[in-house]
Design a protein around this motif. Structure first.
Motif, mmCIF file in Angstrom:
data_model
loop_
_atom_site.group_PDB
_atom_site.id
_atom_site.type_symbol
_atom_site.label_atom_id
_atom_site.label_comp_id
_atom_site.label_asym_id
_atom_site.label_seq_id
_atom_site.Cartn_x
_atom_site.Cartn_y
_atom_site.Cartn_z
ATOM 1 N N GLY A 60 37.705 81.785 53.461
ATOM 2 C CA GLY A 60 36.946 80.644 52.956
ATOM 3 C C GLY A 60 37.857 79.532 52.471
ATOM 4 O O GLY A 60 37.632 78.347 52.734
ATOM 5 N N GLN A 61 38.908 79.897 51.750
ATOM 6 C CA GLN A 61 39.872 78.916 51.262
ATOM 7 C C GLN A 61 40.610 78.242 52.414
ATOM 8 O O GLN A 61 40.810 77.022 52.401
ATOM 9 N N ARG A 62 41.012 79.020 53.398
ATOM 10 C CA ARG A 62 41.754 78.459 54.526
ATOM 11 C C ARG A 62 40.908 77.477 55.336
ATOM 12 O O ARG A 62 41.404 76.441 55.803
ATOM 13 N N LEU A 63 39.625 77.816 55.530
ATOM 14 C CA LEU A 63 38.751 76.967 56.345
ATOM 15 C C LEU A 63 38.095 75.850 55.550
ATOM 16 O O LEU A 63 37.442 74.980 56.126
ATOM 17 N N GLY A 64 38.224 75.892 54.228
ATOM 18 C CA GLY A 64 37.627 74.853 53.394
ATOM 19 C C GLY A 64 36.129 74.967 53.258
ATOM 20 O O GLY A 64 35.425 73.978 53.100
ATOM 21 N N ILE A 65 35.608 76.202 53.350
ATOM 22 C CA ILE A 65 34.169 76.426 53.221
ATOM 23 C C ILE A 65 33.922 77.468 52.138
ATOM 24 O O ILE A 65 34.829 78.162 51.695
ATOM 25 N N SER A 66 32.665 77.571 51.735
ATOM 26 C CA SER A 66 32.306 78.528 50.700
ATOM 27 C C SER A 66 32.369 79.960 51.253
ATOM 28 O O SER A 66 31.823 80.244 52.328
ATOM 29 N N PRO A 67 33.008 80.876 50.527
ATOM 30 C CA PRO A 67 33.001 82.281 50.945
ATOM 31 C C PRO A 67 31.582 82.852 51.001
ATOM 32 O O PRO A 67 31.336 83.850 51.674
ATOM 33 N N THR A 68 30.647 82.189 50.300
ATOM 34 C CA THR A 68 29.253 82.628 50.309
ATOM 35 C C THR A 68 28.698 82.639 51.725
ATOM 36 O O THR A 68 27.987 83.560 52.127
ATOM 37 N N LEU A 69 29.018 81.599 52.511
ATOM 38 C CA LEU A 69 28.506 81.517 53.876
ATOM 39 C C LEU A 69 29.051 82.645 54.744
ATOM 40 O O LEU A 69 28.326 83.234 55.541
ATOM 41 N N ALA A 124 30.102 85.554 53.682
ATOM 42 C CA ALA A 124 29.492 86.799 53.220
ATOM 43 C C ALA A 124 28.051 86.922 53.688
ATOM 44 O O ALA A 124 27.577 88.013 54.017
ATOM 45 N N LEU A 125 27.325 85.796 53.733
ATOM 46 C CA LEU A 125 25.942 85.814 54.211
ATOM 47 C C LEU A 125 25.877 86.271 55.662
ATOM 48 O O LEU A 125 24.990 87.034 56.051
ATOM 49 N N LEU A 126 26.821 85.812 56.460
ATOM 50 C CA LEU A 126 26.794 86.132 57.880
ATOM 51 C C LEU A 126 27.293 87.544 58.157
ATOM 52 O O LEU A 126 26.837 88.205 59.084
ATOM 53 N N THR A 127 28.213 88.024 57.340
ATOM 54 C CA THR A 127 28.839 89.325 57.619
ATOM 55 C C THR A 127 28.276 90.466 56.790
ATOM 56 O O THR A 127 27.999 91.546 57.319
ATOM 57 N N ALA A 128 28.082 90.253 55.488
ATOM 58 C CA ALA A 128 27.618 91.346 54.636
ATOM 59 C C ALA A 128 26.187 91.743 54.971
ATOM 60 O O ALA A 128 25.768 92.866 54.711
ATOM 61 N N GLY A 129 25.418 90.803 55.549
ATOM 62 C CA GLY A 129 24.047 91.129 55.902
ATOM 63 C C GLY A 129 23.945 92.036 57.111
ATOM 64 O O GLY A 129 22.889 92.593 57.393
ATOM 65 N N THR A 181 20.655 83.865 61.657
ATOM 66 C CA THR A 181 22.056 84.088 62.014
ATOM 67 C C THR A 181 22.670 82.835 62.632
ATOM 68 O O THR A 181 23.789 82.431 62.291
ATOM 69 N N ILE A 182 21.925 82.204 63.540
ATOM 70 C CA ILE A 182 22.423 80.992 64.200
ATOM 71 C C ILE A 182 22.610 79.861 63.192
ATOM 72 O O ILE A 182 23.621 79.145 63.219
ATOM 73 N N SER A 183 21.639 79.697 62.276
ATOM 74 C CA SER A 183 21.727 78.621 61.291
ATOM 75 C C SER A 183 22.894 78.832 60.332
ATOM 76 O O SER A 183 23.575 77.877 59.939
ATOM 77 N N THR A 184 23.136 80.091 59.940
ATOM 78 C CA THR A 184 24.272 80.379 59.055
ATOM 79 C C THR A 184 25.595 80.115 59.777
ATOM 80 O O THR A 184 26.522 79.547 59.201
ATOM 81 N N GLY A 185 25.667 80.534 61.044
ATOM 82 C CA GLY A 185 26.859 80.251 61.837
ATOM 83 C C GLY A 185 27.090 78.757 61.995
ATOM 84 O O GLY A 185 28.235 78.280 61.929
ATOM 85 N N TYR A 186 25.999 77.999 62.176
ATOM 86 C CA TYR A 186 26.119 76.541 62.308
ATOM 87 C C TYR A 186 26.585 75.918 60.997
ATOM 88 O O TYR A 186 27.388 74.973 60.999
ATOM 89 N N ALA A 187 26.094 76.458 59.870
ATOM 90 C CA ALA A 187 26.519 75.954 58.565
ATOM 91 C C ALA A 187 28.013 76.174 58.360
ATOM 92 O O ALA A 187 28.714 75.322 57.796
ATOM 93 N N ILE A 188 28.517 77.318 58.831
ATOM 94 C CA ILE A 188 29.950 77.588 58.751
ATOM 95 C C ILE A 188 30.720 76.607 59.628
ATOM 96 O O ILE A 188 31.751 76.054 59.226
ATOM 97 N N TYR A 189 30.198 76.365 60.829
ATOM 98 C CA TYR A 189 30.847 75.408 61.737
ATOM 99 C C TYR A 189 30.905 74.015 61.119
ATOM 100 O O TYR A 189 31.951 73.346 61.166
ATOM 101 N N LYS A 190 29.798 73.576 60.529
ATOM 102 C CA LYS A 190 29.774 72.261 59.894
ATOM 103 C C LYS A 190 30.715 72.205 58.710
ATOM 104 O O LYS A 190 31.358 71.192 58.441
ATOM 105 N N GLY A 191 30.813 73.320 57.982
ATOM 106 C CA GLY A 191 31.716 73.366 56.836
ATOM 107 C C GLY A 191 33.163 73.258 57.255
ATOM 108 O O GLY A 191 33.989 72.649 56.573
ATOM 109 N N VAL A 192 33.494 73.846 58.429
ATOM 110 C CA VAL A 192 34.863 73.781 58.934
ATOM 111 C C VAL A 192 35.188 72.375 59.420
ATOM 112 O O VAL A 192 36.274 71.841 59.172
#
Length: 340
Positions: free
Chosen positions: A35-44, A46-51, A144-155
């Protein structure tokens, strides 16, 4: 009772706990760093993976193939309750200070409440069929797609954090990330991002494997003790398969990662109430098949009340007091379920 089999399964269960500890540590550490390396929240992340509780899906599919709908549905209901009352509450209790939940955590908690309400209504009115099951699976795909897109936008467009609370969280994350890098290399040379992604995947694999080991061994232990299928699904197996979420919540709390506490809970329950329930429905499962006498209003209401409590805590942020209350309710639930 075969004591040799009981001892073997107990040993297997303990082995699963060690695999669980290893996976949780890998997952949490490298989620924060990525999350730190990509500049996005680790929450996103975790949402995509821990679920992705594939051990839960494995238990559901196995139960369906064995024509044991009570076990499949009981496991899903019990796991959703355990994720909130058992795991989320522990994260609040072990957090060193008051927990701050950001906007994304509140959005996903509200989403979980909406999905819980839909799933509980379908189950209570016996509307779980191939059509509604397909709809639930489609909801999971969209999520799943929306969370992945949110990660992409965050990056591609990292958010600018300005308020003091978020600054505090960012400083904490930076400190954790720097600490991890320091531990990795005495020269403070950061490892490649692929290194952390690889170890995150290793952690996820270990979590899924440990969940399966724990669920399988716990099920065999309960069978040896002649526990009924529904109680087995709602309590023993549900408790075992949610041990990864419990450990991640405790570790996240200790490290001040409030967003990951919410993410593991919301992501896990969305996975359970959409994909897992959807698979049961498409396969022809229903509450009637599980037995109205066993999966009664009490269990469905507890699932919904847990989601309401989770959303209220995220929005109101009462922290440790809420953790005590939620965990106490979980103990009462287990006692009442055991007596039914």
């Amino acid at each position: 009772m075969n004591w040799d089999i009981l001892c073997f399964n107990s040993t297997t269960f303990i082995t699963g706990v060690f695999v669980l500890d290893y996976g949780a540590d890998k997952f949490l550490d490298h989620t924060v760093i990525i999350g730190q390396r990509l500049g996005i929240s680790p929450t996103l992340i975790a949402l995509l993976t821990a679920g992705a509780e594939y051990e839960e899906l494995a238990v559901v599919i196995s139960a369906i193939l064995q024509h044991r709908s009570p076990l499949a549905l009981g496991n899903v209901l019990g796991a959703t309750i355990s994720n909130i009352l058992g795991a989320f509450s522990l994260g609040l209790l072990f957090h060193p200070s008051g927990v701050y939940f950001d906007r994304s955590a509140k959005i996903y908690s509200a989403l979980l409440l909406s999905i819980t309400t839909l799933s509980v209504a379908l189950a209570f009115f016996n509307l779980l069929n191939r059509v509604t099951g397909g709809i639930l699976i489609a909801i999971f795909a969209i999520y799943t797609i929306s969370t992945g897109y949110a990660i992409y936008k965050g990056v591609t467009d990292p958010p600018q954090i300005s308020d003091s609370d978020n600054d505090t969280d960012s400083d904490t994350d930076d400190h954790i990330s720097t600490t991890r890098v320091s531990e990795e290399s005495p020269l403070l040379i950061p490892r490649a991002l692929t290194h952390h992604i690889f170890h995150l995947l290793v952690g996820l694999l270990a979590l899924s494997l440990s969940g399966y080991i724990l669920a399988h061994s716990a099920g065999l232990i309960a069978d040896s003790l002649q526990v009924s299928g529904t109680v087995l699904g709602l309590t023993v197996i549900a408790f075992a398969t949610t041990l990864p979420e419990k450990l991640i919540s405790v570790m996240s709390g200790l490290r001040g990662q409030g967003g990951i506490i919410v993410a593991t809970t919301a992501g896990s329950n969305i996975f359970l109430l959409t994909l897992c329930v959807g698979v049961v429905a498409v396969a022809g499962g229903s509450v009637d098949q599980a037995g109205r006498d066993s999966l009664v209003l009490f269990d469905l209401v507890m699932v919904w009340i847990s989601a309401v409590g989770f959303t209220a805590v995220v929005f109101l942020e009462p922290s440790r007091v809420a953790g005590v209350v939620l965990f106490a309710v979980y103990i009462v639930f287990l006692v009442l379920e055991d007596k039914r």
